[in-house]
Enzyme design. Structure first.
Site, PDB file in Angstrom:
ATOM      1  NE  ARG A  15      -3.951  -1.964   0.170  1.00  0.00           N
ATOM      2  CZ  ARG A  15      -4.175  -3.127  -0.001  1.00  0.00           C
ATOM      3  NH1 ARG A  15      -3.201  -3.700  -0.714  1.00  0.00           N
ATOM      4  NH2 ARG A  15      -5.304  -3.806   0.279  1.00  0.00           N
ATOM      5  CB  SER A  29      -8.784  -2.100   4.211  1.00  0.00           C
ATOM      6  OG  SER A  29      -8.978  -3.164   3.678  1.00  0.00           O
ATOM      7  CD  GLU A  79      -5.809   1.174   2.314  1.00  0.00           C
ATOM      8  OE1 GLU A  79      -5.270   0.837   1.539  1.00  0.00           O
ATOM      9  OE2 GLU A  79      -6.930   1.703   2.118  1.00  0.00           O
TER      10      GLU A  79
HETATM   11  N1  EPU Z   1     -10.877 -11.044  10.199  1.00  0.00           N
HETATM   12  C1  EPU Z   1     -11.495 -11.311  10.970  1.00  0.00           C
HETATM   13  N2  EPU Z   1     -12.472 -10.449  11.267  1.00  0.00           N
HETATM   14  C2  EPU Z   1     -12.964  -9.533  10.556  1.00  0.00           C
HETATM   15  C3  EPU Z   1     -12.068  -9.414   9.361  1.00  0.00           C
HETATM   16  C4  EPU Z   1     -11.048 -10.329   9.201  1.00  0.00           C
HETATM   17  O1  EPU Z   1     -11.454 -12.212  11.879  1.00  0.00           O
HETATM   18  O2  EPU Z   1     -13.709  -8.902  10.687  1.00  0.00           O
HETATM   19  C5  EPU Z   1      -9.651 -12.279   9.728  1.00  0.00           C
HETATM   20  C6  EPU Z   1     -10.015 -13.146   8.554  1.00  0.00           C
HETATM   21  O3  EPU Z   1     -10.854 -14.446   8.976  1.00  0.00           O
HETATM   22  C7  EPU Z   1      -8.726 -13.395   7.969  1.00  0.00           C
HETATM   23  C8  EPU Z   1      -7.756 -12.346   8.317  1.00  0.00           C
HETATM   24  O4  EPU Z   1      -8.413 -11.457   9.216  1.00  0.00           O
HETATM   25  O5  EPU Z   1      -8.051 -14.371   8.764  1.00  0.00           O
HETATM   26  C9  EPU Z   1      -7.761 -11.417   6.961  1.00  0.00           C
HETATM   27  O6  EPU Z   1      -8.825 -10.861   6.554  1.00  0.00           O
HETATM   28  P1  EPU Z   1      -9.288 -10.736   4.791  1.00  0.00           P
HETATM   29  O7  EPU Z   1      -8.785 -12.083   4.136  1.00  0.00           O
HETATM   30  O8  EPU Z   1     -10.874 -10.384   4.882  1.00  0.00           O
HETATM   31  O9  EPU Z   1      -8.371  -9.737   4.393  1.00  0.00           O
HETATM   32  P2  EPU Z   1      -7.945  -8.265   5.063  1.00  0.00           P
HETATM   33  O10 EPU Z   1      -6.390  -8.455   5.632  1.00  0.00           O
HETATM   34  O11 EPU Z   1      -8.880  -7.715   6.190  1.00  0.00           O
HETATM   35  C10 EPU Z   1      -6.928  -7.279   3.122  1.00  0.00           C
HETATM   36  C11 EPU Z   1      -6.685  -6.083   2.102  1.00  0.00           C
HETATM   37  C12 EPU Z   1      -8.153  -5.636   1.504  1.00  0.00           C
HETATM   38  C13 EPU Z   1      -8.169  -6.961   0.354  1.00  0.00           C
HETATM   39  C14 EPU Z   1      -8.024  -8.439   1.207  1.00  0.00           C
HETATM   40  C15 EPU Z   1      -8.070  -9.564   0.218  1.00  0.00           C
HETATM   41  C16 EPU Z   1      -5.529  -4.441   3.424  1.00  0.00           C
HETATM   42  C17 EPU Z   1      -5.521  -3.398   4.525  1.00  0.00           C
HETATM   43  N3  EPU Z   1      -6.842  -5.000   3.047  1.00  0.00           N
HETATM   44  O12 EPU Z   1      -8.126  -7.347   3.848  1.00  0.00           O
HETATM   45  O13 EPU Z   1      -7.961  -4.739   0.591  1.00  0.00           O
HETATM   46  O14 EPU Z   1      -9.461  -6.945  -0.370  1.00  0.00           O
HETATM   47  O15 EPU Z   1      -6.908  -8.377   2.116  1.00  0.00           O
HETATM   48  O16 EPU Z   1      -7.057  -9.762  -0.210  1.00  0.00           O
HETATM   49  O17 EPU Z   1      -4.414  -5.009   3.156  1.00  0.00           O
HETATM   50  C18 EPU Z   1      -8.414  -2.474   0.720  1.00  0.00           C
HETATM   51  O18 EPU Z   1      -7.488  -2.253   0.718  1.00  0.00           O
HETATM   52  O19 EPU Z   1      -9.353  -1.497   0.477  1.00  0.00           O
HETATM   53  C19 EPU Z   1      -9.162  -3.827   0.672  1.00  0.00           C
HETATM   54  C20 EPU Z   1     -10.416  -3.974   0.828  1.00  0.00           C
END
Ligand code: EPU
Length: 335
Positions: free
Chosen positions: A163, A233, A329
């Site tokens: 990012r 995010s 972010e």
């Molecule tokens: N999780 C939870 N509770 C929640 C959300 C997430 O326990 O409410 C856990 C999930 O179960 C998983 C882990 O956290 O084990 C990661 O969650 P997820 O796969 O949904 O991805 P994220 O890390 O929350 C990142 C990016 C997203 C992108 C997704 C998929 C960042 C800041 N965010 O989210 O990007 O779509 O991975 O690759 O890196 C964005 O930048 O706007 C965005 C949506």
């Protein structure tokens, strides 16, 4: 040049924060863009650059001139199985993804449904489902604000990170991105390693099938900004040391963590917030999305001050429990 006065930008940012631009212009050619910068310099107007408005926190008033490039053309050049895609900064990112996937081209299909314009994509090196823009980006064309000079940066020169890019650092407010060149391919190269992407994608998939699976997964977790205002995010996934991870794992053995090499690992900010019991919480006009704790939503009637209050509250709660400070972010735009 069509410079508008006192323009309401509340519908030009996906968080729908109230914002009034003193002046606004959306140039459709490089020469019109250059003319806008010349005029701003002559008049002493500060310039704010705006793309799709999906990753910004706008103030209530923006003095000077807001410039939103409307370079809306894109085309393909194919040579020996390699395909270069030339994309104007104003093209909608998701539309480009779906169009290139429908052409049978591999490379950006995992980045479907990310809101915003193509010109904004390199600024934060958009990423999702194990793929980042940096993986396929060949070059970025920019215009220097002070001189109007147009030049190209190679992907290496963009200093991409998680990012992050040179457009947030050294070149912030100094250049505007005008065009991207992406390197796509007709050779099948599905990347299905993230989460349950593989399980939900048909075998021997097309780029379009992968893009459609990504859309389905995103629609389940992420609110559509057309229906509920948000900026994706709201916090970055924090980067911590391996020692911190080991210490936290003793207390929280199920904590998701993603080793990054070099003695560092990324934590899932959504998980940290969720563990604090904050999913679905509401403070006035803002709240934590009920299906994804990393997304803050705006129910209407709020402003940036109210949003920052809930954001600080969340960051404080996470810090008190995990000794990790979350960082914003989206970009905080200052007048
Ligand atoms: N999780 C939870 N509770 C929640 C959300 C997430 O326990 O409410 C856990 C999930 O179960 C998983 C882990 O956290 O084990 C990661 O969650 P997820 O796969 O949904 O991805 P994220 O890390 O929350 C990142 C990016 C997203 C992108 C997704 C998929 C960042 C800041 N965010 O989210 O990007 O779509 O991975 O690759 O890196 C964005 O930048 O706007 C965005 C949506």
């Amino acid at each position: 040049m069509n410079i508008l006065s006192n323009v309401d930008l509340s519908t030009a940012n996906t968080l729908r924060l109230p914002c009034q631009a003193e002046r606004y212009v959306a140039p459709g050619t490089l020469s019109a863009l250059r003319a806008a910068f010349v005029q701003a310099r002559q008049q002493g107007w500060p310039v704010t650059l705006l793309g799709g408005g999906s990753n910004v926190l706008l103030p209530e008033r923006l003095p000077g001139l807001v410039v939103r490039p409307a370079l809306n053309q894109w085309w393909l050049a194919e040579h020996q199985g390699q395909v270069l895609v030339y994309v104007g900064a104003g093209v909608n990112w998701h539309r480009l993804v779906m169009a290139t996937a429908a052409h049978g081209l591999w490379g950006i299909e995992n980045l479907a449904l990310i809101p915003g314009s193509c010109g904004a994509a390199p600024v934060q090196n958009i990423g999702a489902y194990g793929v980042e823009l940096a993986d396929t980006l060949q070059a970025v064309q920019v215009m220097e604000l002070t001189s109007g000079r147009v030049y190209w940066l190679s992907a290496e020169a963009c200093a991409f990170g998680y990012r992050d890019s040179i457009f947030k650092g050294e070149l912030a407010s100094r250049v505007v991105i005008t065009q991207l060149v992406l390197r796509l391919s007709r050779t099948p190269a599905p990347r299905l390693g993230y989460g349950d992407l593989a399980a939900r994608t048909p075998s021997a998939p097309t780029p379009l099938a992968v893009a459609e699976t990504v859309c389905a997964i995103r629609r389940e977790k992420l609110p559509d900004p057309q229906e509920l205002a948000n900026a994706g995010s709201f916090f970055k996934n924090p980067l911590v040391t391996d020692e911190q991870v080991a210490q936290l794992l003793r207390q929280y053995p199920a904590m998701p963590h993603f080793p990054q090499g070099g003695g560092r690992a990324k934590l899932a900010a959504g998980w940290l917030i969720d563990q604090c019991g904050l999913k679905g919480m509401r403070d006035g006009a803002f709240g934590v999305h009920q299906h994804q704790a990393l997304v803050l939503v705006h129910f209407g009637g709020g402003d940036r001050k109210g949003l920052m209050r809930i954001a600080n509250y969340i960051a404080d709660r996470v810090e008190a429990r995990f000794a990790v400070r979350l960082e914003l972010e989206p970009r905080l735009i200052t007048p």
